[in-house]
Design a protein around this motif. Structure first.
Motif, PDB file in Angstrom:
ATOM      1  N   UNK A 169       0.821  -1.212   0.000  1.00 45.92           N
ATOM      2  CA  UNK A 169       0.000   0.000   0.000  1.00 45.92           C
ATOM      3  C   UNK A 169       0.856   1.263   0.000  1.00 45.92           C
ATOM      4  N   UNK A 170       2.109   1.150   0.461  1.00 46.30           N
ATOM      5  CA  UNK A 170       2.968   2.332   0.544  1.00 46.30           C
ATOM      6  C   UNK A 170       3.927   2.449  -0.642  1.00 46.30           C
ATOM      7  N   UNK A 171       3.688   1.727  -1.733  1.00 49.17           N
ATOM      8  CA  UNK A 171       4.599   1.742  -2.869  1.00 49.17           C
ATOM      9  C   UNK A 171       4.887   3.146  -3.399  1.00 49.17           C
ATOM     10  N   UNK A 172       3.899   4.059  -3.495  1.00 49.43           N
ATOM     11  CA  UNK A 172       4.229   5.413  -3.967  1.00 49.43           C
ATOM     12  C   UNK A 172       5.202   6.144  -3.041  1.00 49.43           C
ATOM     13  N   UNK A 173       5.091   5.892  -1.730  1.00 47.85           N
ATOM     14  CA  UNK A 173       6.030   6.489  -0.779  1.00 47.85           C
ATOM     15  C   UNK A 173       7.430   5.930  -1.000  1.00 47.85           C
ATOM     16  N   UNK A 174       7.526   4.624  -1.195  1.00 43.96           N
ATOM     17  CA  UNK A 174       8.848   4.032  -1.406  1.00 43.96           C
ATOM     18  C   UNK A 174       9.483   4.557  -2.694  1.00 43.96           C
TER      19      UNK A 174
ATOM     20  N   UNK B 215       4.591  -2.040   6.744  1.00 44.25           N
ATOM     21  CA  UNK B 215       5.573  -2.261   5.683  1.00 44.25           C
ATOM     22  C   UNK B 215       6.881  -1.590   6.073  1.00 44.25           C
ATOM     23  N   UNK B 216       7.999  -2.228   5.716  1.00 40.22           N
ATOM     24  CA  UNK B 216       9.347  -1.701   5.943  1.00 40.22           C
ATOM     25  C   UNK B 216      10.047  -1.605   4.595  1.00 40.22           C
ATOM     26  N   UNK B 217      10.852  -0.565   4.420  1.00 41.10           N
ATOM     27  CA  UNK B 217      11.512  -0.334   3.132  1.00 41.10           C
ATOM     28  C   UNK B 217      12.922   0.186   3.381  1.00 41.10           C
ATOM     29  N   UNK B 218      13.889  -0.342   2.649  1.00 42.08           N
ATOM     30  CA  UNK B 218      15.276   0.133   2.709  1.00 42.08           C
ATOM     31  C   UNK B 218      15.757   0.413   1.299  1.00 42.08           C
ATOM     32  N   UNK B 219      16.558   1.466   1.164  1.00 36.67           N
ATOM     33  CA  UNK B 219      17.102   1.801  -0.146  1.00 36.67           C
ATOM     34  C   UNK B 219      18.469   2.442   0.013  1.00 36.67           C
ATOM     35  N   UNK B 220      19.324   2.276  -0.992  1.00 37.20           N
ATOM     36  CA  UNK B 220      20.637   2.886  -0.964  1.00 37.20           C
ATOM     37  C   UNK B 220      21.667   2.032  -0.245  1.00 37.20           C
ATOM     38  N   UNK B 221      22.779   2.672   0.108  1.00 39.73           N
ATOM     39  CA  UNK B 221      23.910   1.969   0.707  1.00 39.73           C
ATOM     40  C   UNK B 221      24.259   2.566   2.063  1.00 39.73           C
ATOM     41  N   UNK B 222      25.184   1.908   2.758  1.00 39.00           N
ATOM     42  CA  UNK B 222      25.584   2.346   4.095  1.00 39.00           C
ATOM     43  C   UNK B 222      26.489   3.564   4.072  1.00 39.00           C
ATOM     44  N   UNK B 223      27.031   3.917   2.910  1.00 39.19           N
ATOM     45  CA  UNK B 223      27.907   5.073   2.838  1.00 39.19           C
ATOM     46  C   UNK B 223      28.263   5.420   1.416  1.00 39.19           C
ATOM     47  N   UNK B 224      28.814   6.614   1.233  1.00 37.85           N
ATOM     48  CA  UNK B 224      29.176   7.065  -0.110  1.00 37.85           C
ATOM     49  C   UNK B 224      30.208   6.161  -0.749  1.00 37.85           C
TER      50      UNK B 224
END
Length: 375
Positions: A4-9, A35-44
């Motif tokens: 349900x939160x796909x637009x937010x993700x 729902x839980x969502x993670x994106x990206x990496x731990x650092x540059x």
């Protein structure tokens, strides 16, 4: 199948891809669905991906856990809201008060009454962050301010605090942050139990928060960044080092570690009255300030916010995505969480420091509100 939160993700993915921060984790409860969502990496410079259970230093979101911990001790009679702080912290028993907030530290008057547990929970103890350039600010800025826990033992902290006057009479005005650190010492003293043990026994273990507590030195944290004036990111080394291992000062003002699933579970437990009895939770999350006391809150959070017990409480219309009766707070290390009156919850943990108290989390809360409105 999209949640349900796909637009937010999608919006959060765009935020990370824009270079605003290397990664983030967020969680929601909407209409009872989590729902839980993670994106990206731990650092540059790190290829390790951000995970749903990545641990974060949550800075001032620690205050919400501190409020619940304090109210659990109120609930079992260990302490009372109107108990004097000096009962457990004798150095705070006979403080004097500046004649005016901008007076020299030597120009003082007697306190009109004692500092109480209620004053500490509502941040009206007369001590804390002041945004004006005063002698009090000059004398306290290096140990009452900032995202790092005090770089001293609780005993050293109380000795130094007790050597200074209060900036305001107890109960006169809301002042940010340092009441939470004083409360941290008081709760351990009242319960005759180390604070880290109290958090584990009363919050983390009963509610299955496996990643929540004070740092141990074994966590694999994301890199935390601050931004230059031109928007470029650099590592917040002082903050990293201050929470790299077991703390010298266990701070409920900003020293806890958690994960998004843990914090969402904690807030859901509070909202559903399983962390605390309903009466205590309602008291914790209700507006506890008078109009004169609220002046300090308005300087930090705006005119539509007030304060309960260690949490902000929305009293006015606020932003379009918000509602009166919401409660929650944000952390300077880039964390934000709130509970809506109907029990919907949002949590976002990032790795980018806020540049000022006025910086907002609209990149999360605006699309969160749109998702709620479209259901």
């Amino acid at each position: 199948m999209p949640g349900i939160a796909a637009p937010l993700w999608d919006r959060l993915t765009e935020t990370v891809q824009s270079g605003w921060c290397p990664g983030l984790v967020a969680g929601v409860r909407i209409n009872g669905q989590t729902e839980i969502f993670a994106t990206g990496s731990l650092g540059l410079d790190q290829s390790d991906p951000m995970a749903e259970d990545t641990p974060f230093r949550i800075s001032s979101l620690s205050k919400l856990i501190g409020g619940a911990l304090a109210m659990s001790l109120v609930g079992d009679g260990t302490l009372g809201l109107d108990d004097e702080a000096g009962r457990w912290l004798p150095g705070l028993a006979n403080l004097r008060v500046l004649a005016t907030p901008d007076a020299p530290l030597t120009l003082t008057v007697p306190a009109r009454g004692p500092v109480t547990v209620r004053h500490l929970l509502t941040f009206t103890a007369g001590l804390g962050v002041d945004l004006d350039p005063t002698p009090y600010v000059a004398a306290t800025q290096d140990f009452l301010w900032g995202p790092n826990p005090p770089d001293m033992t609780p005993e050293e902290y109380l000795t130094r605090l007790g050597s200074l006057p209060l900036a305001y009479q107890p109960g006169e005005r809301w002042m940010y942050h340092s009441s939470a650190d004083v409360l941290s010492v008081l709760l351990a003293a009242a319960a005759v139990t180390p604070l880290d043990q109290l958090v584990q026994e009363r919050i983390s273990e009963p509610f299955g928060l496996t990643g929540t507590g004070f740092p141990t030195g074994t966590e694999h944290f994301p890199v935390v960044y601050a931004a230059n004036d031109d928007g470029g990111l650099f590592e917040a080394v002082s903050y990293r080092d201050a929470l790299a291992g077991p703390p010298k000062f266990a701070s409920l003002g900003g020293g806890l570690v958690s994960t998004v699933p843990d914090f969402l579970r904690f807030l859901a437990g509070l909202a559903d009255d399983t962390v605390l009895p309903a009466e205590l939770r309602r008291e914790m999350t209700a507006d506890q300030l008078t109009s004169p006391q609220q002046v300090g809150v308005a300087e930090v959070a705006g005119p539509d916010e007030s304060w309960g017990f260690m949490t902000a409480v929305q009293t006015g219309r606020g932003a379009p995505w918000s509602e009166p009766g919401m409660w929650g707070w944000a952390g300077g290390s880039g964390t934000s969480a709130a509970v809506y009156p109907n029990g919907d919850i949002g949590v976002v943990f990032t790795q980018r420091f806020l540049s000022s108290p006025q910086e907002h989390f609209d990149y999360f809360w605006k699309p969160f509100g749109e998702v709620r409105g479209n259901l």
